[in-house]
Design a protein around this motif. Structure first.
Motif, PDB file in Angstrom:
ATOM      1  N   ALA A 122       0.486  -0.929  -0.190  1.00 36.92           N
ATOM      2  CA  ALA A 122       0.195  -0.030   0.050  1.00 36.92           C
ATOM      3  C   ALA A 122       0.943   1.175   0.236  1.00 36.92           C
ATOM      4  O   ALA A 122       1.955   1.005   0.397  1.00 36.92           O
ATOM      5  CB  ALA A 122      -1.311   0.047   1.208  1.00 36.92           C
ATOM      6  N   VAL A 123       0.093   1.999  -0.648  1.00 39.45           N
ATOM      7  CA  VAL A 123       0.974   3.923  -0.040  1.00 39.45           C
ATOM      8  C   VAL A 123       0.621   4.250   0.674  1.00 39.45           C
ATOM      9  O   VAL A 123      -1.026   4.593   0.894  1.00 39.45           O
ATOM     10  CB  VAL A 123       0.629   4.500  -1.526  1.00 39.45           C
ATOM     11  N   GLU A 124       0.758   4.799   1.966  1.00 38.70           N
ATOM     12  CA  GLU A 124      -0.144   5.646   2.671  1.00 38.70           C
ATOM     13  C   GLU A 124       0.394   7.054   3.286  1.00 38.70           C
ATOM     14  O   GLU A 124       1.592   7.283   3.395  1.00 38.70           O
ATOM     15  CB  GLU A 124       0.177   4.983   4.238  1.00 38.70           C
ATOM     16  N   MET A 125      -0.730   8.033   3.086  1.00 37.20           N
ATOM     17  CA  MET A 125      -0.806   8.923   3.439  1.00 37.20           C
ATOM     18  C   MET A 125      -1.564   9.862   4.409  1.00 37.20           C
ATOM     19  O   MET A 125      -2.070   9.553   4.697  1.00 37.20           O
ATOM     20  CB  MET A 125      -0.749  10.030   1.352  1.00 37.20           C
ATOM     21  N   GLU A 126      -0.499  11.429   5.006  1.00 33.66           N
ATOM     22  CA  GLU A 126      -0.816  12.049   5.309  1.00 33.66           C
ATOM     23  C   GLU A 126      -1.025  13.291   5.180  1.00 33.66           C
ATOM     24  O   GLU A 126      -0.325  13.335   4.775  1.00 33.66           O
ATOM     25  CB  GLU A 126       0.000  11.721   6.984  1.00 33.66           C
ATOM     26  N   VAL A 127      -2.197  13.375   5.158  1.00 34.07           N
ATOM     27  CA  VAL A 127      -2.616  14.505   4.476  1.00 34.07           C
ATOM     28  C   VAL A 127      -2.757  15.836   5.359  1.00 34.07           C
ATOM     29  O   VAL A 127      -4.221  15.453   6.083  1.00 34.07           O
ATOM     30  CB  VAL A 127      -3.427  14.650   3.758  1.00 34.07           C
ATOM     31  N   THR A 128      -2.001  17.171   5.221  1.00 32.59           N
ATOM     32  CA  THR A 128      -2.996  18.259   6.575  1.00 32.59           C
ATOM     33  C   THR A 128      -3.762  19.619   6.180  1.00 32.59           C
ATOM     34  O   THR A 128      -2.548  19.628   4.752  1.00 32.59           O
ATOM     35  CB  THR A 128      -1.685  18.664   7.381  1.00 32.59           C
ATOM     36  N   ASN A 129      -4.875  19.303   6.059  1.00 34.09           N
ATOM     37  CA  ASN A 129      -5.585  20.793   5.504  1.00 34.09           C
ATOM     38  C   ASN A 129      -5.928  21.689   6.418  1.00 34.09           C
ATOM     39  O   ASN A 129      -5.466  21.432   7.633  1.00 34.09           O
ATOM     40  CB  ASN A 129      -6.665  20.618   5.369  1.00 34.09           C
ATOM     41  N   LEU A 130      -5.722  23.004   5.853  1.00 34.86           N
ATOM     42  CA  LEU A 130      -6.170  24.446   6.525  1.00 34.86           C
ATOM     43  C   LEU A 130      -7.103  24.670   6.336  1.00 34.86           C
ATOM     44  O   LEU A 130      -7.534  24.531   4.845  1.00 34.86           O
ATOM     45  CB  LEU A 130      -4.932  25.589   6.490  1.00 34.86           C
ATOM     46  N   ILE A 131      -8.236  25.232   7.217  1.00 36.37           N
ATOM     47  CA  ILE A 131      -9.623  25.164   6.891  1.00 36.37           C
ATOM     48  C   ILE A 131     -10.220  26.705   7.663  1.00 36.37           C
ATOM     49  O   ILE A 131      -9.719  27.005   8.918  1.00 36.37           O
ATOM     50  CB  ILE A 131     -11.000  23.769   7.459  1.00 36.37           C
ATOM     51  N   ASN A 132     -10.795  26.936   7.578  1.00 32.06           N
ATOM     52  CA  ASN A 132     -11.293  28.143   8.060  1.00 32.06           C
ATOM     53  C   ASN A 132     -12.362  28.065   8.105  1.00 32.06           C
ATOM     54  O   ASN A 132     -13.949  27.786   7.586  1.00 32.06           O
ATOM     55  CB  ASN A 132     -11.114  30.078   7.495  1.00 32.06           C
ATOM     56  N   ILE A 133     -12.911  28.742   9.233  1.00 29.63           N
ATOM     57  CA  ILE A 133     -14.959  28.380   9.891  1.00 29.63           C
ATOM     58  C   ILE A 133     -15.097  30.265  10.206  1.00 29.63           C
ATOM     59  O   ILE A 133     -14.624  30.542  11.292  1.00 29.63           O
ATOM     60  CB  ILE A 133     -14.582  27.753  10.926  1.00 29.63           C
ATOM     61  N   THR A 134     -15.934  30.904   9.666  1.00 28.95           N
ATOM     62  CA  THR A 134     -16.803  31.702  10.053  1.00 28.95           C
ATOM     63  C   THR A 134     -17.934  32.390  10.437  1.00 28.95           C
ATOM     64  O   THR A 134     -19.080  31.422   9.814  1.00 28.95           O
ATOM     65  CB  THR A 134     -16.822  33.121   8.514  1.00 28.95           C
ATOM     66  N   ASN A 135     -17.976  32.639  12.122  1.00 29.86           N
ATOM     67  CA  ASN A 135     -19.067  32.703  12.918  1.00 29.86           C
ATOM     68  C   ASN A 135     -19.806  34.563  12.199  1.00 29.86           C
ATOM     69  O   ASN A 135     -18.949  35.145  12.698  1.00 29.86           O
ATOM     70  CB  ASN A 135     -18.541  32.370  14.204  1.00 29.86           C
ATOM     71  N   GLU A 136     -20.821  34.232  11.898  1.00 29.19           N
ATOM     72  CA  GLU A 136     -21.796  35.443  11.131  1.00 29.19           C
ATOM     73  C   GLU A 136     -22.747  35.477  12.615  1.00 29.19           C
ATOM     74  O   GLU A 136     -23.065  36.727  12.301  1.00 29.19           O
ATOM     75  CB  GLU A 136     -21.937  35.809  10.207  1.00 29.19           C
ATOM     76  N   ASN A 137     -22.675  34.483  13.854  1.00 31.80           N
ATOM     77  CA  ASN A 137     -24.240  35.285  14.402  1.00 31.80           C
ATOM     78  C   ASN A 137     -23.091  36.461  15.370  1.00 31.80           C
ATOM     79  O   ASN A 137     -21.643  36.687  16.162  1.00 31.80           O
ATOM     80  CB  ASN A 137     -24.199  34.617  15.129  1.00 31.80           C
ATOM     81  N   PHE A 138     -23.933  36.606  16.121  1.00 32.72           N
ATOM     82  CA  PHE A 138     -23.287  37.898  17.456  1.00 32.72           C
ATOM     83  C   PHE A 138     -23.494  36.855  18.224  1.00 32.72           C
ATOM     84  O   PHE A 138     -23.252  37.293  19.846  1.00 32.72           O
ATOM     85  CB  PHE A 138     -24.386  38.914  17.432  1.00 32.72           C
ATOM     86  N   VAL A 139     -23.153  35.764  18.453  1.00 34.84           N
ATOM     87  CA  VAL A 139     -22.873  34.458  19.743  1.00 34.84           C
ATOM     88  C   VAL A 139     -21.760  33.295  19.599  1.00 34.84           C
ATOM     89  O   VAL A 139     -21.650  33.878  18.320  1.00 34.84           O
ATOM     90  CB  VAL A 139     -24.560  34.210  20.478  1.00 34.84           C
ATOM     91  N   PRO A 140     -21.217  33.570  20.502  1.00 35.23           N
ATOM     92  CA  PRO A 140     -20.678  32.426  20.449  1.00 35.23           C
ATOM     93  C   PRO A 140     -20.843  31.085  20.075  1.00 35.23           C
ATOM     94  O   PRO A 140     -22.210  31.029  20.067  1.00 35.23           O
ATOM     95  CB  PRO A 140     -20.004  31.776  21.618  1.00 35.23           C
ATOM     96  N   VAL A 141     -20.461  30.044  18.991  1.00 33.18           N
ATOM     97  CA  VAL A 141     -20.339  28.577  18.681  1.00 33.18           C
ATOM     98  C   VAL A 141     -19.675  27.897  19.045  1.00 33.18           C
ATOM     99  O   VAL A 141     -18.914  28.143  18.751  1.00 33.18           O
ATOM    100  CB  VAL A 141     -20.552  29.108  16.534  1.00 33.18           C
ATOM    101  N   GLN A 142     -20.148  26.621  19.502  1.00 34.56           N
ATOM    102  CA  GLN A 142     -19.999  25.744  20.012  1.00 34.56           C
ATOM    103  C   GLN A 142     -19.534  24.799  18.926  1.00 34.56           C
ATOM    104  O   GLN A 142     -20.484  24.307  18.389  1.00 34.56           O
ATOM    105  CB  GLN A 142     -20.120  24.972  21.394  1.00 34.56           C
ATOM    106  N   ILE A 143     -18.329  24.376  18.425  1.00 36.15           N
ATOM    107  CA  ILE A 143     -18.309  23.164  18.247  1.00 36.15           C
ATOM    108  C   ILE A 143     -18.679  21.751  18.492  1.00 36.15           C
ATOM    109  O   ILE A 143     -17.879  21.578  19.383  1.00 36.15           O
ATOM    110  CB  ILE A 143     -16.591  23.103  16.493  1.00 36.15           C
ATOM    111  N   ILE A 144     -19.580  21.348  17.665  1.00 36.15           N
ATOM    112  CA  ILE A 144     -19.273  19.988  18.615  1.00 36.15           C
ATOM    113  C   ILE A 144     -18.964  18.577  17.998  1.00 36.15           C
ATOM    114  O   ILE A 144     -17.841  18.073  18.900  1.00 36.15           O
ATOM    115  CB  ILE A 144     -21.124  19.358  19.131  1.00 36.15           C
ATOM    116  N   GLN A 145     -18.737  18.809  16.807  1.00 38.88           N
ATOM    117  CA  GLN A 145     -17.751  17.493  16.546  1.00 38.88           C
ATOM    118  C   GLN A 145     -17.871  17.874  15.065  1.00 38.88           C
ATOM    119  O   GLN A 145     -19.026  18.311  14.008  1.00 38.88           O
ATOM    120  CB  GLN A 145     -18.455  15.632  16.279  1.00 38.88           C
ATOM    121  N   PHE A 146     -16.028  17.497  14.651  1.00 38.03           N
ATOM    122  CA  PHE A 146     -15.942  17.594  13.314  1.00 38.03           C
ATOM    123  C   PHE A 146     -15.582  16.451  12.607  1.00 38.03           C
ATOM    124  O   PHE A 146     -14.881  16.071  13.182  1.00 38.03           O
ATOM    125  CB  PHE A 146     -14.959  18.807  13.378  1.00 38.03           C
ATOM    126  N   SER A 147     -16.355  15.812  11.137  1.00 41.87           N
ATOM    127  CA  SER A 147     -16.084  14.936  11.159  1.00 41.87           C
ATOM    128  C   SER A 147     -14.917  14.714   9.279  1.00 41.87           C
ATOM    129  O   SER A 147     -15.871  16.266   8.856  1.00 41.87           O
ATOM    130  CB  SER A 147     -17.137  14.163  10.239  1.00 41.87           C
TER     131      SER A 147
END
Length: 243
Positions: A122-147
């Protein structure tokens, strides 16, 4: 006799006149209560016609206000009512403006690194990504789970879940690095990635991102599919943007 009759009439004259005036006054303004209990008017609810207030009942006094009292006709009533309605409407609009649910945007930014490991099968790869999460609300947002799951040629080759991501404050943007392991066991792809005659071994990787968030007492799911290209033949630590 004449003199005595005149004197008695003169003596009784003032009393008779006072009684007559009193009767006229009572006819025009009937009494509300009387001490002798012979009044023709209604009995006073406080003193019960006795003219005195019982001891210990001072806090039960009844005030009688005439109908023409100015206190019964307050000035600028319409103005006060209109101002109160405008203030209430303004408060409701502000409440809806600040607490109305707005979108939470998930955006992939770039591929930070691709680490490739060759094994006999096999060929095993480990890929690292950069993502941005933008909150447009006037209240904090809690991240429960990211898949995150990766697909190559419509086949799922790797999955990962993250549940310890920090909350996103109101009206802000936060960046996260996400790693995913991609073991490739397909023989054709193994030969393609391990071939030394090919300089660039490009694979198109599909990433399916799903994020469960919670804010304003309700939960919501944000999903995004994106495509990026990686080199499965060599290690790459030079970031390149996701197109």
């Amino acid at each position: 006799m004449v003199t005595s009759w005149k004197n008695s009439k003169a003596t009784e004259g003032p009393d008779v006149t006072k009684d007559t005036e009193k009767v006229k006054t009572l006819r025009q303004f009937p009494p509300y209560g009387a001490m002798n209990g012979n009044s023709t008017g209604d009995t006073c609810p406080t003193c019960r016609g006795t003219g005195r207030i019982p001891r210990g009942h001072e806090d039960q006094l009844v005030a009688v206000i005439p109908c023409n009292d100015v206190r019964l006709k307050p000035r600028r009533t319409k103005l006060y009512v209109c101002v109160s309605m405008i203030v209430c409407l303004l408060l409701c609009c502000l409440f809806l403006f600040f607490l109305f649910p707005r979108s939470v945007i998930l955006t992939p930014v770039s591929v930070l690194s691709v680490m490739v490991y060759f094994t006999p099968n096999a060929v095993e790869m480990e890929v690292t990504n950069l993502i941005n999460i933008t909150n447009e609300n006037f209240v904090p947002v809690q991240i429960i789970q990211f898949s995150l799951q990766g697909l190559i040629s419509d086949s799922v080759v790797g999955k990962t879940k993250i549940s310890n991501m920090s909350a996103i404050q109101s009206r802000s943007q936060q960046s996260y690095t996400v790693k995913i392991d991609l073991p490739i066991s397909d023989k054709g792809l193994n030969i393609y990635c391990k071939s030394s005659s090919i300089k660039i071994h490009t694979l198109f990787l599909e990433l399916q991102m799903t994020m469960n968030i919670s804010y304003l007492a309700h939960t919501e799911q944000v999903s995004l599919d994106t495509f990026e290209y990686i080199d499965c033949g060599n290690n790459s630590t030079v970031p390149h943007p996701v197109r």
